[in-house]
Design an enzyme around this catalytic site. Structure first.
Site, PDB file in Angstrom:
ATOM      1  N   TRP A  86     -35.007  22.343 -80.177  1.00 41.51           N
ATOM      2  CA  TRP A  86     -36.396  22.681 -79.858  1.00 41.51           C
ATOM      3  C   TRP A  86     -37.185  21.463 -79.371  1.00 41.51           C
ATOM      4  O   TRP A  86     -38.393  21.351 -79.594  1.00 41.51           O
ATOM      5  CB  TRP A  86     -37.106  23.344 -81.042  1.00 41.51           C
ATOM      6  CG  TRP A  86     -36.505  24.690 -81.351  1.00 41.51           C
ATOM      7  CD1 TRP A  86     -35.546  24.965 -82.289  1.00 41.51           C
ATOM      8  CD2 TRP A  86     -36.779  25.917 -80.679  1.00 41.51           C
ATOM      9  NE1 TRP A  86     -35.210  26.293 -82.254  1.00 41.51           N
ATOM     10  CE2 TRP A  86     -35.959  26.915 -81.282  1.00 41.51           C
ATOM     11  CE3 TRP A  86     -37.632  26.299 -79.661  1.00 41.51           C
ATOM     12  CZ2 TRP A  86     -35.967  28.249 -80.869  1.00 41.51           C
ATOM     13  CZ3 TRP A  86     -37.665  27.629 -79.246  1.00 41.51           C
ATOM     14  CH2 TRP A  86     -36.833  28.582 -79.840  1.00 41.51           C
ATOM     15  N   LYS A 121     -37.205  29.288 -75.619  1.00 46.60           N
ATOM     16  CA  LYS A 121     -38.556  29.432 -75.081  1.00 46.60           C
ATOM     17  C   LYS A 121     -38.679  28.509 -73.875  1.00 46.60           C
ATOM     18  O   LYS A 121     -37.763  27.737 -73.565  1.00 46.60           O
ATOM     19  CB  LYS A 121     -39.614  29.070 -76.127  1.00 46.60           C
ATOM     20  CG  LYS A 121     -39.876  30.145 -77.179  1.00 46.60           C
ATOM     21  CD  LYS A 121     -41.123  29.825 -78.002  1.00 46.60           C
ATOM     22  CE  LYS A 121     -41.435  30.940 -78.973  1.00 46.60           C
ATOM     23  NZ  LYS A 121     -42.705  30.698 -79.710  1.00 46.60           N
ATOM     24  N   ASP A 336     -46.669  56.109 -67.745  1.00 48.79           N
ATOM     25  CA  ASP A 336     -47.865  56.150 -68.581  1.00 48.79           C
ATOM     26  C   ASP A 336     -49.104  55.731 -67.791  1.00 48.79           C
ATOM     27  O   ASP A 336     -49.040  54.859 -66.930  1.00 48.79           O
ATOM     28  CB  ASP A 336     -47.675  55.201 -69.769  1.00 48.79           C
ATOM     29  CG  ASP A 336     -48.978  54.932 -70.493  1.00 48.79           C
ATOM     30  OD1 ASP A 336     -49.482  55.863 -71.136  1.00 48.79           O
ATOM     31  OD2 ASP A 336     -49.501  53.801 -70.397  1.00 48.79           O
ATOM     32  N   GLU A 389     -48.143  60.876 -65.993  1.00 48.78           N
ATOM     33  CA  GLU A 389     -49.224  61.218 -66.922  1.00 48.78           C
ATOM     34  C   GLU A 389     -50.527  60.930 -66.190  1.00 48.78           C
ATOM     35  O   GLU A 389     -50.958  59.783 -66.089  1.00 48.78           O
ATOM     36  CB  GLU A 389     -49.122  60.378 -68.200  1.00 48.78           C
ATOM     37  CG  GLU A 389     -50.119  60.805 -69.263  1.00 48.78           C
ATOM     38  CD  GLU A 389     -50.690  59.666 -70.080  1.00 48.78           C
ATOM     39  OE1 GLU A 389     -51.117  59.921 -71.209  1.00 48.78           O
ATOM     40  OE2 GLU A 389     -50.731  58.527 -69.582  1.00 48.78           O
TER      41      GLU A 389
END
Length: 668
Positions: A86, A121, A336, A389
């Site tokens: 890290w 990350k 959606d 929708e």
């Protein structure tokens, strides 16, 4: 200049004549953008492969891992994770010839350090500071149980072995009978359910119930469980709270082996605003993926809004579509929030003039994106199912693009559940309006297909109630035993069955039911949150109620199963629109014909009619094949299915129509 040809949508819908030029213009915009994509990438299929370039991949030719990221306004990017302890600065990324950030890690140097399951990350320095972020195209995201921090995960597990090659989607698309469900709340236990539990325990129930498709909600990774999956953070990652990607693939594979299609609820209408987990301000700007300033923020949803006119965003979203279809074998999507997508005002106006569907309130880039998305989905498989929708009634939403439409296969009949809830909340049984009922369930364009439903998850979420709860409320807690006599329960069971039967037979070209509502699941849906002390009480499905031989829930489930079976046998939803045979407002009688069947409803709360004449289109003998008053469905058995009814000389049937009963007859 040559006048544009009038498109079929306008020819079929006379009320759109004043909008003919606007409809032609939106079609031309689609053709222009599609042509630009083809000039750039060769085809829309190739354009939608950017997920194979960005993100973390193992390149066999170079024998190592490559990670690429699009972050145009970032100052510096650094790759970090388990593989380097890290360390935020030991692995800087460089801009490549495309202007993207890239780093290559040779296999020989990093084997054993960067491997399947490694957490990663990206550290980004930008105009606003320095931040640890999750790669935008990451395929898996997990949360640390102690710190609750999210991290990406390198995912290079064994290749999943599919065995669904013989599954045919064509017949499902003719008449989709959809079981809407949420993996996490499908378990009866007070916990988050898993993909494997759903596959083993819930899929067999759905198969037994007769549905030919499931609509999976909350698949894409979302940091807040209570958002019902609508605040998406990582668009290429299936939610890890339910299990691994391979376990989701296994669920889909097993569904296919059962003959069940799997439709995914895809959320391209907005994204979570979180900085740590999502895309917001990834490169330091507010306009990388989203619109800048207020236009990029949805106040009602507290989320970020995509800029559909941006080339890279278009490629991100279209590639996301291709990824889910190819990687997980989904059979299509329910899009959606389409109303919010296509209007800058998100539909918060009155559509009292046709031009409002095409004026400055419309996001033309968003319309083009949806057309491109639908074209891509059908290019990958013409039988893929695409549902919108959308609540405004946008003309041509589910018409082919070349007709002047937007290209969806179906639109959700969102007015029908609103009608039912409004009726149950505000009208006495004696006040039900048969003309209004007929209009709400039958009023739709002839050439636009609709998915009808009495209720979905929207009607069951906390703050509202399911139809069963509107009908029976607290009486369900005390009077659902077989020996219990209760007028509220009797009324509730009767109307619950009638509402579903008339909705599926009259309301559309497909049908949808939310998990558990077929057996009258009590109460609302409410996910664990601070306001309920993080309880799972209402975020689960109580299958034991349906399975109990001593409770009346089984009556509703058994009726639903028979109803779905009859609709499937006679292809009711696949048939042309129903033809009204009879409507009597005072006596609350409504009769219509569809798919060669006669549907008759007596909604009167207490008046039964003897020898009542119902006109039919063909003379002959008729027999009842299903009715809501059957004893096995909790009714009073006031009708005899063994009887045959012969038409009178005036082509009418003389029938006994008990109060609060719906029946289906066929010519024999």
């Amino acid at each position: 200049m040559k006048e544009p040809k009038t498109l079929p949508l306008v020819l079929d819908e006379a009320w759109l004549e004043s909008c003919a030029s606007a409809i032609s213009e939106r079609y031309q915009r689609y053709l222009e953008v599609k042509s630009a994509i083809e000039n750039h990438s060769g085809s829309i299929l190739e354009f939608a492969r950017i997920h194979e370039y960005y993100g973390i991949h193992f390149e066999k030719l170079r024998n190592g891992w490559v990670y690429r990221e699009w972050a145009p306004e970032a100052h510096n990017l650094f790759f970090m994770g388990d593989f380097n302890g890290w360390n935020r600065y030991s692995h800087p990324m460089k801009r490549n010839h495309r202007g993207d950030w890239e780093i290559f890690l040779p296999y020989e140097e990093y084997k054993g350090r960067l491997s399947h399951g490694s957490k990663v990350k990206v550290h980004i320095e930008n105009q606003k500071g320095a931040f640890d972020r999750i790669p935008a195209y990451i395929r898996r995201v997990i949360q640390d149980e102690q710190t609750h921090d999210y991290a990406g995960q390198v995912w290079f597990g064994p290749k999943f072995k599919w065995s669904d090659g013989s599954f045919e989607l064509f017949n499902v698309k003719k008449q989709p009978l959809i079981y809407e469900c949420h993996v996490g709340m499908a378990s009866e236990a007070h916990k988050v359910g898993t993909y494997l539990e759903f596959e083993k325990e819930i899929l067999p129930r759905i198969k037994q119930a007769g549905y030919n498709a499931i609509q999976l909600m909350a698949v894409m990774e979302h940091p807040y469980y209570g958002s019902f999956g609508y605040h998406v953070s990582n668009f290429f990652a299936p939610s890890s709270r339910f299990g691994t990607p391979e376990e989701l693939k296994s669920l889909v594979n097993t569904a296919h082996e059962m003959g069940i299609a799997v439709i995914m609820d895809i959320v391209h209408s907005h994204a979570v605003k979180n900085i740590n987990e999502g895309l917001n301000e990834f490169d330091g700007s507010d306009h990388q993926y989203f619109h800048a300033g207020p236009r990029g923020y949805h106040e009602g949803w507290d989320s970020k809004l995509f800029n559909y006119g941006k080339w890279e965003v278009l490629q991100f979203l279209l590639s996301n579509i291709r990824y889910w279809l190819e990687e997980f074998h989904f059979d299509g999507f329910r899009f959606d929030g389409v109303t919010s997508i296509i209007y800058n005002h998100h539909g918060n106006i009155s559509f009292d003039d046709p031009i409002k569907y095409f004026d400055e309130g419309v996001d033309q880039d968003a319309i083009t994106y949806l057309q491109l998305a639908n074209a891509l989905i059908h290019d990958l498989n013409p039988d893929n199912i695409i549902i919108a929708e959308e609540v405004s009634g946008m003309p041509g939403l589910s018409r082919p693009i070349e007709d002047g439409g937007i290209g969806f296969d179906f639109r959700l009949a969102m007015g029908i559940p609103d009608f039912w809830i409004k009726t149950l909340k505000h009208k006495l049984d004696e006040e039900w309006d048969m003309f209004e009922l007929w209009h709400e369930l039958s009023n739709r364009p002839q050439k636009e297909k609709t998915i009808a439903y009495a209720e979905s998850h929207d009607q069951a979420l906390v703050g509202d109630k399911s139809i069963a709860f509107w009908l029976m409320d607290k009486e369900m807690y005390f009077n659902m035993g077989l020996e219990d006599e209760n007028l509220v329960i009797d009324r509730g069971l009767a109307l619950h069955k009638m509402i579903r039967l008339i909705t599926i037979s009259l309301g559309g070209e497909g049908y949808l039911n939310f998990i558990g509502n077929e057996f009258g699941h009590p109460e609302w849906v409410d996910f664990p949150r601070a306001g309920n002390n993080w309880s799972y009480q209402y975020a689960r499905r109580q299958w034991s109620l349906r399975d109990s031989e001593s409770l009346k829930y089984k009556f509703l489930a058994d009726f639903d199963q028979q109803m779905i079976q009859k609709v499937d046998d006679f292809k009711v939803c696949a048939a042309s629109h129903a033809q009204q045979l009879f409507l009597e407002p005072q006596k609350k009688i409504l009769a219509f014909e569809r798919a060669g069947l006669i549907f008759i409803f007596n909604f009167h709360p207490f008046e039964s009619l003897f020898g009542f004449e119902i006109p039919v289109s063909k003379k002959g003998n008729y027999q009842i094949i299903l009715h809501t008053d059957e004893e096995e469905f909790g009714g009073f058995s006031r009708l005899d299915k063994s009887l045959k009814y012969k038409t009178e000389s005036n082509a009418t049937l003389k029938l006994y129509l008990p109060s609060r009963v719906g029946m289906v007859l066929r010519k024999v």
